[in-house]
Design a protein around this motif. Structure first.
Motif, mmCIF file in Angstrom:
data_model
loop_
_atom_site.group_PDB
_atom_site.id
_atom_site.type_symbol
_atom_site.label_atom_id
_atom_site.label_comp_id
_atom_site.label_asym_id
_atom_site.label_seq_id
_atom_site.Cartn_x
_atom_site.Cartn_y
_atom_site.Cartn_z
ATOM 1 N N GLY A 103 75.267 -1.647 -17.264
ATOM 2 C CA GLY A 103 76.559 -1.944 -16.668
ATOM 3 C C GLY A 103 76.436 -2.829 -15.448
ATOM 4 N N ASP A 104 77.574 -3.311 -14.980
ATOM 5 C CA ASP A 104 77.595 -4.308 -13.914
ATOM 6 C C ASP A 104 77.270 -3.757 -12.533
ATOM 7 N N HIS A 105 77.067 -2.453 -12.409
ATOM 8 C CA HIS A 105 76.592 -1.918 -11.129
ATOM 9 C C HIS A 105 75.100 -2.176 -10.950
ATOM 10 N N THR A 106 74.382 -2.343 -12.071
ATOM 11 C CA THR A 106 72.917 -2.432 -12.029
ATOM 12 C C THR A 106 72.392 -3.603 -11.200
ATOM 13 N N PRO A 107 72.905 -4.844 -11.367
ATOM 14 C CA PRO A 107 72.391 -5.933 -10.525
ATOM 15 C C PRO A 107 72.578 -5.684 -9.034
ATOM 16 N N PHE A 108 73.629 -4.958 -8.657
ATOM 17 C CA PHE A 108 73.819 -4.629 -7.241
ATOM 18 C C PHE A 108 72.788 -3.593 -6.791
ATOM 19 N N ASN A 109 72.515 -2.597 -7.659
ATOM 20 C CA ASN A 109 71.435 -1.656 -7.358
ATOM 21 C C ASN A 109 70.117 -2.397 -7.156
ATOM 22 N N GLN A 110 69.852 -3.361 -8.007
ATOM 23 C CA GLN A 110 68.588 -4.100 -7.931
ATOM 24 C C GLN A 110 68.466 -4.902 -6.641
ATOM 25 N N GLN A 111 69.597 -5.243 -6.045
ATOM 26 C CA GLN A 111 69.587 -5.951 -4.762
ATOM 27 C C GLN A 111 69.629 -4.987 -3.574
ATOM 28 N N GLY A 112 69.653 -3.667 -3.865
ATOM 29 C CA GLY A 112 69.585 -2.686 -2.792
ATOM 30 C C GLY A 112 70.910 -2.146 -2.311
ATOM 31 N N TYR A 113 72.002 -2.399 -3.051
ATOM 32 C CA TYR A 113 73.318 -1.945 -2.621
ATOM 33 C C TYR A 113 73.709 -0.633 -3.310
ATOM 34 N N ALA A 114 74.559 0.127 -2.633
ATOM 35 C CA ALA A 114 75.107 1.350 -3.217
ATOM 36 C C ALA A 114 76.142 0.953 -4.264
ATOM 37 N N ALA A 115 75.892 1.309 -5.518
ATOM 38 C CA ALA A 115 76.783 0.928 -6.610
ATOM 39 C C ALA A 115 76.755 2.005 -7.676
ATOM 40 N N VAL A 116 77.938 2.320 -8.221
ATOM 41 C CA VAL A 116 78.054 3.369 -9.234
ATOM 42 C C VAL A 116 78.877 2.869 -10.406
ATOM 43 N N ARG A 117 78.801 3.609 -11.512
ATOM 44 C CA ARG A 117 79.574 3.272 -12.702
ATOM 45 C C ARG A 117 80.434 4.463 -13.114
ATOM 46 N N MET A 118 81.747 4.222 -13.251
ATOM 47 C CA MET A 118 82.628 5.227 -13.837
ATOM 48 C C MET A 118 82.769 4.943 -15.330
ATOM 49 N N SER A 119 82.687 6.009 -16.134
ATOM 50 C CA SER A 119 82.842 5.887 -17.583
ATOM 51 C C SER A 119 83.451 7.172 -18.119
ATOM 52 N N GLU A 120 84.234 7.041 -19.175
ATOM 53 C CA GLU A 120 84.908 8.207 -19.749
ATOM 54 C C GLU A 120 83.919 9.291 -20.141
ATOM 55 N N MET A 121 84.415 10.514 -20.263
ATOM 56 C CA MET A 121 83.547 11.668 -20.499
ATOM 57 C C MET A 121 82.983 11.687 -21.911
#
Length: 459
Positions: free
Chosen positions: A303-321
């Motif tokens: 998901g699109d949070h991953t590249p931000f994680n890789q740059q060291g930023y706090a990033a999360v992904r919301m997804s249905e249950m």
């Protein structure tokens, strides 16, 4: 020792702890519920979300390699429409919201990008009202869609749930929040290129790093509008997952040593952003439980949070249950009387409304909060069954009204207790060996910063 004796001793200890806390943590805590944020949450409309998703589906395909010149079909038409909607919302902002088509070129890789192609993220930026507050918060979804074959740019790929649902969240939040004021800057993004390899989010994450943004949080929304799993026979619109990485992707060796010392493998910035989303979302939104997924993402997915994680930023992904894979990454077709394809009819817009509201409450609360405390430390010079914490007030932004001390047992998923203080130090009658602690800055209305874990200090 009898049960009665044990109970008496436990009661005495509780009374002693309460007396101790009343003497050391005596400040009156601020409100924990902002009526203005509640009003924004209540303005989120399931009908608006349905209209937005239906419009995105009407472009037939939003594949990243589809037409950029057709006025009615393809990714180009979809991008222009999102931009035009953002521009409508911006009229309520008194010039503080600006809209941009952030274009970039992806080089052909011989796999999912056969030749060089220009892509674009659609970005609406609501400038913060405090010129001394440089914090940025991003909420995002991806605009592109796909059929069964990820390289099929011609077949219908409605992408109602994946991920018109996420972009609808972003757009509805921009509509509701455009006329409001926040000290921090809020950025609303519809990424392109997710299905081909997270290209839009990687482009933005690299840009953020290069330009030195003070990016404090990324809320990514991907596949968030369906509450029914045909495979499992489960219909549940009361729970939603938030995935987060445990430790920073770019952790240094020094940070790793500190993590091992603290045993804080479950307390990276993204993990605590997820906890913040749960605490805040459940405060403002009824009949929704934010379930913390202690993984960076689902198996075999990204998901699109991953590249931000890789740059060291706090990033999360919301997804249905509970995902419905018959209506995800599927050609639109009927087989043996069964309908396949990512169509609007398989979505739950009341569920999507609640998920939008969780995102909005999180972004609004964080956007109005003070900066996080600095140099948070736990004193370790002496052996003691108490915990001594100290920190510095944030150097930027408005002055906090005080600070929340968060506490949980080392085996607990979420923060169990919190105490409010006005000083920048506190002594608690709980052993630092038995609990995790964190410190948040708070204003007079109870808006809180992200939690900061203490590091060991000798004095």
């Amino acid at each position: 020792m009898t049960y009665k004796t044990k109970f008496t001793r436990l009661l005495a200890l509780c009374m002693l702890a309460g007396l101790y806390l009343s003497q050391t943590v005596a400040a009156q805590a601020p409100a924990t519920h902002d009526e203005e944020i509640q009003k924004m949450v209540n303005e989120v409309s399931a009908d608006n979300l349905r209209t937005l998703v239906e419009k995105m589906v009407s472009f037939e395909t939003r594949h990243s390699l589809s037409s950029t010149t057709d006025k009615k079909r393809g990714i180009g038409a979809a991008r222009e429409w999102v931009k035009s909607e953002f521009e409508k919302y911006a009229k309520a902002s008194n010039g503080r919201m600006t809209v941009d088509m952030d274009r970039y070129t992806v080089k052909g890789d011989g796999r999912r990008i056969p030749q060089d192609v220009e892509m674009a993220n659609v970005v609406a930026t609501l400038k913060g009202t405090d010129p001394k507050d440089d914090r940025v918060i991003i909420v995002a979804g991806h605009l592109d869609s796909r059929a069964t074959d990820v390289m099929d740019a011609k077949s219908k790929a409605p992408g109602a749930n994946d991920d018109a649902s996420g972009v609808a969240i972003v757009m509805e939040m921009a509509r509701v929040m455009a006329s409001r004021q926040f000290p921090a800057t809020l950025v609303f993004v519809a990424f392109q290129g997710e299905e081909q390899g997270l290209y839009g989010s990687r482009h933005m994450a690299e840009r953020v790093k290069k330009e030195g943004w003070n990016l404090v949080a990324v809320l990514n929304n991907d596949i968030v509008g369906n509450s029914y799993s045909a495979e499992m026979g489960i219909h549940d619109n009361t729970r939603v997952r938030v995935f987060s990485e445990a430790t920073p992707s770019n952790e240094t060796e020094e940070q790793a040593r500190l993590r091992r010392t603290l045993g804080s493998e479950n307390d990276g910035p993204s993990r605590n952003l997820a906890r913040y989303m749960k605490m805040t979302g459940e405060t403002y939104v009824d009949q929704i439980e934010v379930v913390l997924g202690y993984r960076p993402d689902r198996f075999l997915r990204g998901g699109d949070h991953t590249p931000f994680n890789q740059q060291g930023y706090a990033a999360v992904r919301m997804s249905e249950m509970n995902e419905d894979f018959d209506h995800q990454h599927q050609d639109v077709r009927k087989e043996n009387g069964k309908q396949y394809g990512d169509l609007t009819e398989f979505m739950d817009f009341e569920y999507l409304r609640k998920n939008t509201a969780v995102n909005l409450a999180t972004m609004a609360n964080l956007g109005r909060a003070p900066h996080a405390p600095e140099k948070v430390g736990v004193l370790t010079a002496n052996l003691t069954n108490k915990t001594d914490l100290k920190w510095d007030a944030p150097a930027k932004g408005k002055k906090p009204a005080g600070y929340y001390i968060l506490m949980r047992e080392t085996s607990s998923q979420t923060w169990d207790k919190k105490f409010f203080v006005k000083d920048t130090k506190v002594t608690l009658p709980y052993s630092k060996d038995n609990y995790f602690f964190a410190v948040q800055a708070a204003d007079e209305l109870g808006h809180t910063s992200l939690p900061v874990l203490p590091v060991p200090v000798r004095q």
